[in-house]
Design a protein around this motif. Structure first.
Motif, PDB file in Angstrom:
ATOM      1  N   VAL A 143       0.843  -1.203   0.000  1.00 54.82           N
ATOM      2  CA  VAL A 143       0.000   0.000   0.000  1.00 54.82           C
ATOM      3  C   VAL A 143       0.877   1.251   0.000  1.00 54.82           C
ATOM      4  N   ILE A 144       1.886   1.261   0.857  1.00 53.54           N
ATOM      5  CA  ILE A 144       2.765   2.433   0.966  1.00 53.54           C
ATOM      6  C   ILE A 144       3.487   2.694  -0.349  1.00 53.54           C
ATOM      7  N   ILE A 145       4.082   1.660  -0.922  1.00 51.63           N
ATOM      8  CA  ILE A 145       4.837   1.824  -2.165  1.00 51.63           C
ATOM      9  C   ILE A 145       3.918   2.273  -3.297  1.00 51.63           C
ATOM     10  N   SER A 146       2.717   1.697  -3.361  1.00 48.43           N
ATOM     11  CA  SER A 146       1.768   2.071  -4.407  1.00 48.43           C
ATOM     12  C   SER A 146       1.356   3.535  -4.296  1.00 48.43           C
ATOM     13  N   ARG A 147       1.076   3.981  -3.070  1.00 48.90           N
ATOM     14  CA  ARG A 147       0.665   5.380  -2.876  1.00 48.90           C
ATOM     15  C   ARG A 147       1.797   6.340  -3.239  1.00 48.90           C
ATOM     16  N   LEU A 148       3.023   6.011  -2.849  1.00 50.30           N
ATOM     17  CA  LEU A 148       4.153   6.887  -3.144  1.00 50.30           C
ATOM     18  C   LEU A 148       4.535   6.850  -4.618  1.00 50.30           C
ATOM     19  N   GLU A 149       4.305   5.718  -5.260  1.00 51.97           N
ATOM     20  CA  GLU A 149       4.595   5.599  -6.690  1.00 51.97           C
ATOM     21  C   GLU A 149       3.757   6.590  -7.499  1.00 51.97           C
ATOM     22  N   LYS A 150       2.527   6.844  -7.032  1.00 54.34           N
ATOM     23  CA  LYS A 150       1.646   7.780  -7.735  1.00 54.34           C
ATOM     24  C   LYS A 150       2.180   9.204  -7.681  1.00 54.34           C
ATOM     25  N   THR A 151       3.042   9.477  -6.687  1.00 52.94           N
ATOM     26  CA  THR A 151       3.641  10.807  -6.592  1.00 52.94           C
ATOM     27  C   THR A 151       5.013  10.850  -7.255  1.00 52.94           C
ATOM     28  N   GLY A 152       5.404   9.737  -7.902  1.00 57.54           N
ATOM     29  CA  GLY A 152       6.731   9.662  -8.484  1.00 57.54           C
ATOM     30  C   GLY A 152       7.819   9.563  -7.432  1.00 57.54           C
ATOM     31  N   PHE A 153       7.444   9.100  -6.239  1.00 61.50           N
ATOM     32  CA  PHE A 153       8.375   8.986  -5.107  1.00 61.50           C
ATOM     33  C   PHE A 153       9.027  10.330  -4.806  1.00 61.50           C
ATOM     34  N   ALA A 154       8.255  11.381  -4.966  1.00 59.34           N
ATOM     35  CA  ALA A 154       8.778  12.734  -4.769  1.00 59.34           C
ATOM     36  C   ALA A 154       9.267  12.924  -3.339  1.00 59.34           C
ATOM     37  N   GLY A 155      10.442  13.527  -3.226  1.00 59.61           N
ATOM     38  CA  GLY A 155      10.987  13.885  -1.924  1.00 59.61           C
ATOM     39  C   GLY A 155      11.650  12.757  -1.162  1.00 59.61           C
ATOM     40  N   LEU A 156      11.680  11.544  -1.722  1.00 61.02           N
ATOM     41  CA  LEU A 156      12.264  10.409  -1.014  1.00 61.02           C
ATOM     42  C   LEU A 156      13.754  10.286  -1.301  1.00 61.02           C
ATOM     43  N   ASP A 157      14.481   9.749  -0.352  1.00 59.86           N
ATOM     44  CA  ASP A 157      15.893   9.469  -0.571  1.00 59.86           C
ATOM     45  C   ASP A 157      16.039   8.290  -1.524  1.00 59.86           C
ATOM     46  N   LYS A 158      17.017   8.396  -2.411  1.00 58.74           N
ATOM     47  CA  LYS A 158      17.256   7.350  -3.402  1.00 58.74           C
ATOM     48  C   LYS A 158      18.637   6.742  -3.203  1.00 58.74           C
ATOM     49  N   ILE A 159      18.695   5.422  -3.328  1.00 64.97           N
ATOM     50  CA  ILE A 159      19.959   4.698  -3.269  1.00 64.97           C
ATOM     51  C   ILE A 159      20.143   4.035  -4.632  1.00 64.97           C
TER      52      ILE A 159
END
Length: 364
Positions: free
Chosen positions: A337-353
């Protein structure tokens, strides 16, 4: 470049709703019952640290679960030091490492179709949400349909998510709260009354909080001392717990019908210990407290969900959800659920590795 996303607690709290947790876990439990999801039970590894100044016990704990239709596997790990074990073992983080009030818990998510890592999520809010959601599912099947008064024993993170979960499945109008810290319970009442739009009242002791309640939720950190006593229970209650010690023997004897969360672990294979525990210290129970509450004939919550076992059958029954530790399926379901919801925002603002950091040329 492809990335693995690191998702902090603030992002989880921003996008996750308890009703979504309930729906996701309930569906995942149906898949689990049908053989289309799998868990590996929680395991613990302990290392004793003995010194003249202080005796501590390191604990590494992990659990895993995967759901076929989600294409997702979750691995939750926790790394803690337990202080004051000569008195009482409890999980804290190493204060001597200079990280006061910081905790190490992570959930790793992998794509079952590619084998690639997808995300790493701080387990703080996710952990509390998945436990509460499971209690909410149990209440959906085991609490009276007209249950309107909720008792919460505890006033921290676990109590907050439990309040949200029970309000999602029952018409709660009044919440009665007790915890030993007056300031904490009064702050909790102000916060949750504004958030939920129902009356939330602090109580001076446990008995007052339990009196008149239709649902009693134990949300404490009491690993060894019972907080809910049998003489306070009345017909028609639904009870849930977080830890194995929270109900005393008299309370367990009053319960008419119990449902458990998962099959029992093989206790001999569920933990490993490096070093001998200090003289006078009782070793960790490793699930034995749960064995006082249920046995192999006690139905699983997943069986109740799919109709293989009964829910509440009598308005006067005292029913109990023995939350005998969590399942990796819960983390996979809520993480999806969390990943799906954030995917809709393009994972905006998240740290990337960078994904390449997790990959190698040498086969394993």
């Amino acid at each position: 470049m492809a990335s693995v996303y690191f998702i902090h607690n603030d992002a989880v709290q921003r996008v996750l709703r308890l009703n979504e947790c309930i729906e996701a876990i309930e569906d995942a439990y149906r898949e689990w019952d049908a053989g289309r999801a799998a868990i590996r039970a929680k395991t613990n590894l302990y290392v004793y640290n003995l010194s003249e100044e202080e005796t501590t016990r390191y604990n590494f704990a992990s659990m895993e679960g995967g759901v076929q239709k989600l294409g997702l596997v979750a691995i939750r790990m926790r790394s803690d030091l337990q202080y004051n074990i000569l008195d009482r073992a409890r999980e804290t983080n190493p204060r001597r490492a200079g990280r006061e009030s910081k905790f190490c818990g992570l959930v790793f998510f992998f794509d079952t179709r590619s084998g690639l890592p997808l995300a790493i999520i701080n387990d703080g809010y996710l952990q509390h949400a998945r436990v509460a959601a499971c209690a909410g599912i149990a209440a959906k099947y085991l609490a009276r349909t007209d249950a309107s008064t909720l008792c919460l024993l505890g006033s921290q993170w676990m109590a907050r998510t439990h309040a949200l979960a029970f309000c999602a499945v029952r018409p709660i109008k009044l919440i009665q709260v007790y915890s030993p810290n007056r300031e904490h319970r009064e702050e909790f009442c102000r916060e949750m009354e504004a958030k939920l739009g129902v009356q939330v009242r602090p109580k001076e002791n446990v008995e007052e909080a339990v009196k008149g309640a239709d649902i009693v939720a134990c949300c404490t950190n009491s690993h060894r001392k019972a907080v809910l006593h049998g003489e306070w229970l009345v017909d028609g209650m639904f009870i849930s717990n977080v830890l194995g010690a929270e109900l005393d023997d008299a309370a367990l004897s009053r319960i008419d019908y119990t449902v458990r969360n998962q099959p029992f672990r093989n206790l001999q294979q569920a933990f490993a210990v490096a070093g001998a525990h200090p003289e006078g210290v009782e070793p960790a129970s490793e699930g034995r407290l749960w064995l006082k509450q249920a046995d192999d004939q006690t139905p699983l919550l997943s069986h109740v969900i799919v109709g293989k076992a009964k829910g509440r059958t009598d308005e006067k029954q005292i029913t109990f959800f023995s939350n005998n530790e969590g399942t990796g399926v819960q983390f996979a379901a809520v993480g999806s659920v969390i990943i799906s919801r954030l995917e809709k925002t393009g994972f905006a603002g998240l740290d990337k590795i960078p994904l390449d950091w997790f990959l190698q040329d040498i086969p394993d």
